[in-house]
Design an enzyme around this catalytic site. Structure first.
Site, PDB file in Angstrom:
ATOM      1  N   HIS A 181       0.843  -1.138  -0.010  1.00  0.00           N
ATOM      2  CA  HIS A 181      -0.122  -0.038  -0.090  1.00  0.00           C
ATOM      3  C   HIS A 181       0.905   1.142  -0.056  1.00  0.00           C
ATOM      4  O   HIS A 181       0.490   2.320  -0.817  1.00  0.00           O
ATOM      5  CB  HIS A 181      -0.741   0.148   1.284  1.00  0.00           C
ATOM      6  CG  HIS A 181      -1.894  -1.075   1.228  1.00  0.00           C
ATOM      7  ND1 HIS A 181      -1.697  -2.383   1.801  1.00  0.00           N
ATOM      8  CD2 HIS A 181      -3.318  -1.013   0.945  1.00  0.00           C
ATOM      9  CE1 HIS A 181      -2.580  -3.003   1.869  1.00  0.00           C
ATOM     10  NE2 HIS A 181      -3.848  -2.187   1.048  1.00  0.00           N
ATOM     11  N   ASP A 198      -4.568  -6.784  -7.258  1.00  0.00           N
ATOM     12  CA  ASP A 198      -4.863  -6.100  -6.276  1.00  0.00           C
ATOM     13  C   ASP A 198      -4.909  -4.773  -6.510  1.00  0.00           C
ATOM     14  O   ASP A 198      -4.963  -4.325  -7.546  1.00  0.00           O
ATOM     15  CB  ASP A 198      -3.675  -6.132  -5.186  1.00  0.00           C
ATOM     16  CG  ASP A 198      -4.059  -6.230  -3.803  1.00  0.00           C
ATOM     17  OD1 ASP A 198      -4.920  -5.664  -3.190  1.00  0.00           O
ATOM     18  OD2 ASP A 198      -2.969  -6.370  -2.865  1.00  0.00           O
TER      19      ASP A 198
END
Length: 407
Positions: free
Chosen positions: A264, A336
């Site tokens: 992230h 993702d």
């Protein structure tokens, strides 16, 4: 393929029935036995004057071969999904291969994504509304006529579980990794039934990554075990239970996120492909060989031998080609979230640019968490028009996505 039927003039003739052709490989060089034998078959068929009655009849083949039945071949019927995909406009096609995401309580954003025709929506956040079931019906109603939006949620258990307030809290994957396979399967099935009743039909779980002490995933207790074979068994059990409840499980995060930092925030590297094959890829092999999940999620990780320097697997043609070989022709390959730093900002890419690169690499479904979903669709549409994205490949992807329910 040995002994396969040969099509000649719309008729299927057994290779084994033609002298000199049986046992020859389709890979033989030009002018070799298959080409010569093909000419012989043409001559044989031309010399036969007997008509083939409906239902097939014994054809007289010269030589010592036994007679074989020659039947008219039928063209496979076009399925409803084939027709639906063929009828998609370029804009609808561009939207179908995008998976948006938004807070579970943001009904307005969900309806906006649905009306734009996205293929799926991931529910985020930890406070889903009590009215979620009714809300998701309104989301489906907002979609274009005849279009169904897949609704997904991260339901791994432990620290990653979006719907816990509406269903109940699950133990972490690390805890469940100590359970019997039967208990894992029953737990997954029971929980997924509740997901299904809410209108959520995709679970972004199970995690097939290995537990690596001290790693990002390990600190959150998100992996079943450090033993590849044990992880493979738990993954299969979880996926099987989820499917039995009518919810599609998603294996993640191929090729293995166990060694990686938090993607992230940062670009991430994992061991070389050679090392991954000896450990991290084993659970994925077991799950996909067992046909226990119809979708697999790719991580934004770099690996020597799998990706180029600085390139995450989600945007690597080589990585996706290797995964397709492992996953088979029908399993859906998704990313993702491409809004994560490892896929976009760390590479100097905007979210739409990251989406186009992932689709160009060969993924079926590009996940992106953005408030400007329509501009992302427009960017994909532009890439289709300019030839940067293959319309044919995207149609294949759309078909895989739409066929998940049927399978």
């Amino acid at each position: 393929m040995f002994g396969a039927p040969l099509l000649v003039g719309g008729l299927a003739i057994s290779v084994a029935a033609v002298p000199g052709l049986a046992g020859c490989s389709a890979a033989s060089p030009t002018g070799s036995a298959p080409a010569q034998a093909s000419q012989r078959v043409d001559s044989i068929v031309a010399s036969e004057t007997a008509k083939v009655p409906s239902g097939g009849a014994a054809a007289k083949i010269p030589g010592n071969a036994e007679p074989t039945v020659v039947r008219a071949t039928k063209k496979p019927a076009t399925s409803k999904i084939d027709k639906k995909v063929a009828g998609l406009s370029d804009r609808r096609l561009a939207a179908q291969v995008i998976f948006g995401c938004t807070d579970s309580a943001n009904a307005r954003a969900q309806r906006n994504m649905a009306s734009a025709g996205v293929g799926g929506i991931v529910l985020l956040g930890s406070r889903p509304p009590r009215s979620l079931k009714v809300q998701l019906r309104s989301v489906q109603d907002a979609a274009p006529k005849g279009h169904r939006v897949y609704i997904a949620s991260d339901e791994e258990g432990g620290t990653v579980q979006r719907l816990a307030p509406l269903i109940y809290r699950l133990p972490s994957a690390e805890t469940m990794g100590q359970w019997s396979n039967r208990k894992v399967r029953k737990t997954a099935k029971k929980y997924a039934k509740r997901m299904n009743s809410l209108g959520v039909d995709i679970s972004l779980a199970p995690v097939a990554d290995l537990r690596v002490p001290g790693s990002y995933l390990d600190r959150l207790n998100r992996a079943f075990s450090s033993n590849p074979k044990r992880v493979g068994k738990k993954v299969n059990a979880w996926a099987s239970g989820t499917e039995k409840a009518g919810v599609t499980p998603v294996l993640k995060h191929w090729p293995g996120h166990g060694h990686a930092v938090d993607t992230h925030k940062y670009a991430a590297r994992v061991p070389s492909l050679k090392k991954l094959r000896k450990a991290d890829l084993i659970p994925f092999d077991k799950a996909m060989a067992g046909d226990s999940a119809r979708a697999v999620m790719v991580a934004h990780v770099q690996s020597k031998g799998l990706t180029r320097a600085g390139q995450p697997a989600t945007q690597s043609k080589r990585a996706i080609r290797i995964l397709r070989q492992q996953a088979g022709p029908d399993r859906v390959i998704m990313t993702d979230s491409l809004s994560m730093a490892a896929a976009s900002s760390a590479r100097g890419l905007s979210h739409p640019q990251a989406v186009v690169k992932a689709l160009a690499a060969g993924v079926d479904w590009a996940m992106v968490c953005t408030n400007s979903i329509r501009s992302t669709i427009t960017q994909v549409l532009k890439a289709i028009k300019q030839g940067d994205l293959s319309r044919s490949a995207l149609r294949d992807s759309a078909k895989r996505i739409l066929e998940m329910d049927r399978r």
